[in-house]
Design an enzyme around this catalytic site. Structure first.
Site, PDB file in Angstrom:
ATOM      1  N   TYR A 147       0.850  -1.184   0.000  1.00 35.63           N
ATOM      2  CA  TYR A 147       0.000   0.000   0.000  1.00 35.63           C
ATOM      3  C   TYR A 147       0.885   1.233   0.000  1.00 35.63           C
ATOM      4  O   TYR A 147       1.822   1.322   0.788  1.00 35.63           O
ATOM      5  CB  TYR A 147      -0.890   0.005   1.242  1.00 35.63           C
ATOM      6  CG  TYR A 147      -1.773   1.235   1.389  1.00 35.63           C
ATOM      7  CD1 TYR A 147      -2.785   1.492   0.472  1.00 35.63           C
ATOM      8  CD2 TYR A 147      -1.603   2.113   2.447  1.00 35.63           C
ATOM      9  CE1 TYR A 147      -3.598   2.610   0.612  1.00 35.63           C
ATOM     10  CE2 TYR A 147      -2.421   3.235   2.596  1.00 35.63           C
ATOM     11  CZ  TYR A 147      -3.419   3.482   1.677  1.00 35.63           C
ATOM     12  OH  TYR A 147      -4.232   4.581   1.814  1.00 35.63           O
ATOM     13  N   ASP A 240       9.224   2.670  -0.217  1.00 36.88           N
ATOM     14  CA  ASP A 240       8.192   3.303   0.591  1.00 36.88           C
ATOM     15  C   ASP A 240       8.441   2.900   2.044  1.00 36.88           C
ATOM     16  O   ASP A 240       8.066   1.810   2.467  1.00 36.88           O
ATOM     17  CB  ASP A 240       6.802   2.872   0.114  1.00 36.88           C
ATOM     18  CG  ASP A 240       5.699   3.489   0.967  1.00 36.88           C
ATOM     19  OD1 ASP A 240       6.019   4.158   1.976  1.00 36.88           O
ATOM     20  OD2 ASP A 240       4.519   3.288   0.622  1.00 36.88           O
ATOM     21  N   LYS A 268       4.487   8.741   9.017  1.00 36.25           N
ATOM     22  CA  LYS A 268       4.295   8.095  10.325  1.00 36.25           C
ATOM     23  C   LYS A 268       5.321   8.541  11.374  1.00 36.25           C
ATOM     24  O   LYS A 268       5.168   9.618  11.935  1.00 36.25           O
ATOM     25  CB  LYS A 268       4.200   6.584  10.125  1.00 36.25           C
ATOM     26  CG  LYS A 268       2.965   6.265   9.241  1.00 36.25           C
ATOM     27  CD  LYS A 268       2.502   4.834   9.186  1.00 36.25           C
ATOM     28  CE  LYS A 268       1.144   4.773   8.489  1.00 36.25           C
ATOM     29  NZ  LYS A 268       1.092   3.955   7.296  1.00 36.25           N
TER      30      LYS A 268
END
Ligand SMILES: *Cc1c(COP(=O)(O)O)cnc(C)c1O
Length: 429
Positions: A147, A240, A268
């Site tokens: 994702y 990522d 994050k």
């Protein structure tokens, strides 16, 4: 102190569902994958959160990764408070963003420059635009089950939240938007090699340790193989690291594996619980970004001072001892869950990288999305409910990682393990 308001969660959900789709601001929070209704969280303190009914839980969601220091860490709170008094947003350069950028550049191998954005989604969509700008090519390759946020070109085979065929995963995404997105299975180097040979790719985009189909580490040689294919074909290798950055090591997966990426996406942890993302690379690559280069990308709240302050305070806590601590907590939970699953006679498998972990209800190793989807998700749903009833908040899907923080104690981990022993016995058979 425990003000019990019975039914408060259900009442809030009913109100929320009237004014927000599913009652939530992000789909997984609605508990559709596990059934039941979510607790509405009113506060967090270190490793615990409290819901609207006054119930306390050991939190293994940790806001899906940002809270590596736990809830309301005093240093992070103080940094946010101090900055709030000086102003929350200026729409102008600030010293704080220089400091956070320098901190990231020092910590992450190969990174010389970065651009701050406000989410992981923005980081990934900008990284793809950058790779296309830098190579003059359109096609990109991603892996099923990874994702990279919800931008149109990346919503193909995009993991936990969504799922299907090289076609868009979401209504409303034009076929044209994913036509240049090639999708292959995670850990499948031959398929990657074939796809990269068939079309000149702008980028190979990968979660170096996959976290959005549950915790799925790369096979030995997989990331090295991607590096080789990128070098041979001129595609940029995009890691990522929105989950793994500053989590699996200070320098993320690059530090842990020794494999270098051309572009790194962050999010994050670098925001310490406030909205931050970044895309980063060598100066040569980042010089394509406006105002220096022709690739446009901008943001009103990018580099937001409150978020920069929270990120800086968080990254200051992450020394070698912190990573050793996260590793030992992770190992303790892995060993505990492994033992209680075996004792319960339930086919299960714990997969872990550092403080990221998934208990898969499956007999064999999970190497890709097909494996992950073959796990027993209805058993996971029952397990999730049984753990919730015992005061442990797990991510509400089999296809997610749980997150540990520096605020979790060995006692927390042992409490989780004991709760799991009872929960597994309850759902066995
Ligand atoms: C969470 C996540 C994103 C998206 O970040 P948001 O801040 O939710 O937009 C992108 N990539 C990975 C690997 C993620 O885990």
């Amino acid at each position: 102190m425990a003000t019990r308001v019975s039914g408060a969660n259900a009442e809030l959900l009913a109100r929320a569902e009237r004014v927000m789709p599913g009652g939530v601001s992000s789909p997984v929070r609605a508990y559709r994958a596990v059934g039941g209704s979510p607790p509405f969280i009113v506060s967090g303190d270190r490793s615990r959160v409290r819901d609207a009914e006054g119930r306390s839980y050991i939190d293994l969601v940790c806001s899906w990764g940002p809270l590596i220091a736990g809830h309301a860490h005093p240093d992070v709170v103080a940094a946010i408070e101090a900055q709030a008094r000086r102003g929350t947003s200026f729409g102008a350069p600030t010293p704080l963003e220089v400091e956070l950028a320098e901190t990231v550049v020092q910590g992450v191998p190969g990174v010389e420059m970065l651009r701050f954005v406000s989410s992981g989604t923005e980081a990934c969509l900008s990284a793809v635009r950058l790779a296309r700008a830098a190579t003059g090519r359109d096609p990109i390759l991603k892996f099923a089950g990874c994702y990279h946020g919800h931008a149109d070109p990346l919503l193909a085979k995009a993991g936990s939240g969504v799922a299907t065929l090289g076609l868009p995963d979401s209504a409303g995404v034009p076929i044209a938007a994913t036509r240049d997105t090639v999708t292959v299975a995670y850990n499948d180097l031959d398929a990657t090699e074939a796809a990269a040979t068939a079309r000149p790719l702008a980028a190979i985009v990968v979660e170096p340790f996959a976290g959005n189909m549950g915790c799925v580490p790369p096979d030995p040689g997989f990331l090295e193989g991607l590096r080789r294919i990128s070098d041979r074909t001129g595609a940029l290798l995009v890691f990522d690291e929105v989950i793994t950055g500053f989590r699996v090591a200070r320098g993320g997966a690059q530090e842990r594996t020794g494999v270098r990426a051309d572009v790194v996406c962050l999010g994050k942890v670098i925001g310490g619980g406030l909205p931050v993302g970044a895309y980063a690379g060598t100066a040569a690559i980042m010089r394509h970004v406006a105002p220096v280069g022709p690739m446009y990308q901008a943001g009103t709240l990018s580099g937001n001072p409150l978020a920069m302050a929270a990120g800086l305070a968080t990254l200051k806590l992450l020394d070698a001892a912190a990573y050793a601590r996260l590793e030992s907590l992770g190992a303790r939970l892995e060993a505990g869950l492994d033992r209680v699953a075996r004792d319960a006679g339930i086919p299960a498998r714990v997969q872990r990288v550092a403080s990221l972990l998934t208990l898969f209800f499956a007999p064999g190793p999970i190497r890709n999305e097909d494996d992950a989807k073959a796990a027993d998700r209805s058993r996971f749903a029952r397990f999730h409910g049984a753990m919730l009833a015992r005061g442990v908040l797990l991510p509400p899907s089999q296809l997610e990682c749980l997150f540990l923080s520096l605020a979790h104690t060995d006692e927390d981990v042992d409490t989780v393990t004991s709760a799991a022993a009872l929960a597994l016995r309850q759902i066995a058979g």
